[in-house]
Design a protein around this motif. Structure first.
Motif, PDB file in Angstrom:
ATOM      1  N   GLN A  62       3.679  49.788 -21.503  1.00 33.35           N
ATOM      2  CA  GLN A  62       3.103  48.746 -22.761  1.00 33.35           C
ATOM      3  C   GLN A  62       4.362  48.497 -23.472  1.00 33.35           C
ATOM      4  N   ASP A  63       4.397  47.154 -23.719  1.00 37.73           N
ATOM      5  CA  ASP A  63       5.599  46.801 -24.356  1.00 37.73           C
ATOM      6  C   ASP A  63       5.936  47.409 -25.752  1.00 37.73           C
ATOM      7  N   SER A  64       4.904  47.702 -26.536  1.00 33.67           N
ATOM      8  CA  SER A  64       5.106  48.469 -27.928  1.00 33.67           C
ATOM      9  C   SER A  64       5.501  49.604 -27.711  1.00 33.67           C
ATOM     10  N   LEU A  65       5.460  50.557 -26.756  1.00 36.58           N
ATOM     11  CA  LEU A  65       5.843  51.821 -26.361  1.00 36.58           C
ATOM     12  C   LEU A  65       7.131  51.774 -25.564  1.00 36.58           C
ATOM     13  N   ARG A  66       7.665  50.773 -25.268  1.00 35.21           N
ATOM     14  CA  ARG A  66       9.027  51.036 -24.378  1.00 35.21           C
ATOM     15  C   ARG A  66      10.202  51.490 -25.300  1.00 35.21           C
ATOM     16  N   GLY A  67      10.749  52.391 -24.582  1.00 32.93           N
ATOM     17  CA  GLY A  67      11.803  53.124 -25.091  1.00 32.93           C
ATOM     18  C   GLY A  67      11.515  54.584 -25.891  1.00 32.93           C
ATOM     19  N   HIS A  68      10.073  54.593 -25.848  1.00 30.86           N
ATOM     20  CA  HIS A  68       9.604  55.797 -26.710  1.00 30.86           C
ATOM     21  C   HIS A  68       9.071  56.724 -25.855  1.00 30.86           C
ATOM     22  N   PHE A  69       8.774  56.115 -24.546  1.00 29.24           N
ATOM     23  CA  PHE A  69       8.215  56.791 -23.580  1.00 29.24           C
ATOM     24  C   PHE A  69       8.890  56.748 -22.242  1.00 29.24           C
ATOM     25  N   ALA A  70       8.814  57.810 -21.284  1.00 36.13           N
ATOM     26  CA  ALA A  70       9.282  57.572 -19.970  1.00 36.13           C
ATOM     27  C   ALA A  70       8.557  58.346 -18.917  1.00 36.13           C
ATOM     28  N   THR A  71       8.286  57.845 -17.764  1.00 40.83           N
ATOM     29  CA  THR A  71       7.252  58.411 -16.526  1.00 40.83           C
ATOM     30  C   THR A  71       8.095  58.513 -15.366  1.00 40.83           C
ATOM     31  N   PHE A  72       7.840  59.453 -14.769  1.00 40.95           N
ATOM     32  CA  PHE A  72       8.557  59.894 -13.537  1.00 40.95           C
ATOM     33  C   PHE A  72       7.569  60.611 -12.736  1.00 40.95           C
ATOM     34  N   ARG A  73       7.975  60.353 -11.412  1.00 36.42           N
ATOM     35  CA  ARG A  73       7.256  61.209 -10.385  1.00 36.42           C
ATOM     36  C   ARG A  73       7.977  62.132  -9.459  1.00 36.42           C
ATOM     37  N   ASP A  74       7.568  63.337  -9.147  1.00 35.43           N
ATOM     38  CA  ASP A  74       8.190  64.310  -8.503  1.00 35.43           C
ATOM     39  C   ASP A  74       6.948  64.264  -6.903  1.00 35.43           C
ATOM     40  N   ASP A  75       7.487  63.607  -6.060  1.00 33.67           N
ATOM     41  CA  ASP A  75       6.405  63.572  -4.857  1.00 33.67           C
ATOM     42  C   ASP A  75       6.481  65.078  -3.956  1.00 33.67           C
ATOM     43  N   ASP A  76       7.522  65.704  -4.073  1.00 34.64           N
ATOM     44  CA  ASP A  76       7.293  67.141  -3.651  1.00 34.64           C
ATOM     45  C   ASP A  76       6.572  67.959  -4.182  1.00 34.64           C
ATOM     46  N   LYS A  77       6.175  67.633  -5.600  1.00 36.32           N
ATOM     47  CA  LYS A  77       5.098  68.626  -6.365  1.00 36.32           C
ATOM     48  C   LYS A  77       3.824  67.803  -6.589  1.00 36.32           C
ATOM     49  N   ASN A  78       3.853  66.549  -6.035  1.00 38.79           N
ATOM     50  CA  ASN A  78       2.453  65.810  -6.453  1.00 38.79           C
ATOM     51  C   ASN A  78       2.241  65.789  -7.859  1.00 38.79           C
ATOM     52  N   THR A  79       3.434  65.603  -8.812  1.00 39.91           N
ATOM     53  CA  THR A  79       3.117  65.703  -9.926  1.00 39.91           C
ATOM     54  C   THR A  79       4.046  64.390 -10.603  1.00 39.91           C
ATOM     55  N   VAL A  80       3.479  63.827 -11.712  1.00 43.14           N
ATOM     56  CA  VAL A  80       3.891  62.681 -12.571  1.00 43.14           C
ATOM     57  C   VAL A  80       4.077  63.211 -14.052  1.00 43.14           C
ATOM     58  N   TYR A  81       5.263  62.758 -14.609  1.00 44.26           N
ATOM     59  CA  TYR A  81       5.528  63.424 -15.822  1.00 44.26           C
ATOM     60  C   TYR A  81       5.528  62.055 -16.826  1.00 44.26           C
TER      61      TYR A  81
END
Length: 126
Positions: A62-81
Motif C-alpha cells: 500500500q502506497d502509504s505504508l511503503r518503506g515501513h513494511f517489508a514482506t518476504f517468502r521462504d518457500d522451503d518453510k512455506n512461510t511468509v514474513y
C-alpha cells in the motif's frame, strides 16, 4: 486441511520493530500469492502488502505504508514474513495473512483472497 497460522504479534513500544510470520499448509504454497492485511479498532480491513508466487516473488505495498513494511517468502518453510519497523501507535491492529490462487496477484482487496489466517494482534504503546 488448509491452514494459515500467523504469529509474532505482541506489545511493542513506539519506534520498535516486529517480524510477523505466516505458516501455510494444506495447499500448494508455491503457486499462491500471499497478502497481509490489518484490522485496526474502528477501521475497515486494510491491505498492507502482497507477495506473488514463488517463481516470481514480486512484492507490492500500500502506497502509504511503503518503506515501513517489508514482506518476504521462504518457500522451503512455506512461510511468509512481514517486517514492520518504526512502529507507531496507529499500527495497532490485528494482522492477517491471506492466500490468493492468482499467483500473480497484486491485490490489496480482501475479497480476492481465498484463504485466511486467524490473525495476530500487534499493540504499539509506551
Amino acid at each position: 486441511e488448509v491452514q494459515l497460522v500467523e504469529s509474532g504479534g505482541g506489545l511493542v513500544q513506539p519506534g520498535g520493530s516486529l517480524r510477523l510470520s505466516c505458516v501455510v499448509s494444506g495447499f500448494t504454497f508455491d503457486d499462491y500469492a500471499i497478502g497481509w492485511f490489518r484490522l485496526a479498532p474502528g477501521m475497515d480491513l486494510e491491505g498492507v502488502s502482497c507477495i506473488s508466487e514463488a517463481d516470481d516473488g514480486s512484492t507490492y505495498y500500500q502506497d502509504s505504508l511503503r518503506g515501513h513494511f517489508a514482506t518476504f517468502r521462504d518457500d522451503d518453510k512455506n512461510t511468509v514474513y512481514l517486517y514492520i519497523d518504526s512502529l507507531k501507535p496507529e499500527d495497532t491492529a490485528v494482522y492477517y495473512c491471506a492466500a490468493d490462487d492468482n499467483g500473480n496477484s497484486q491485490s490489496q482487496y480482501g475479497g480476492d483472497f481465498d484463504y485466511w489466517g486467524q490473525g495476530t494482534r500487534v499493540t504499539v504503546s509506551s
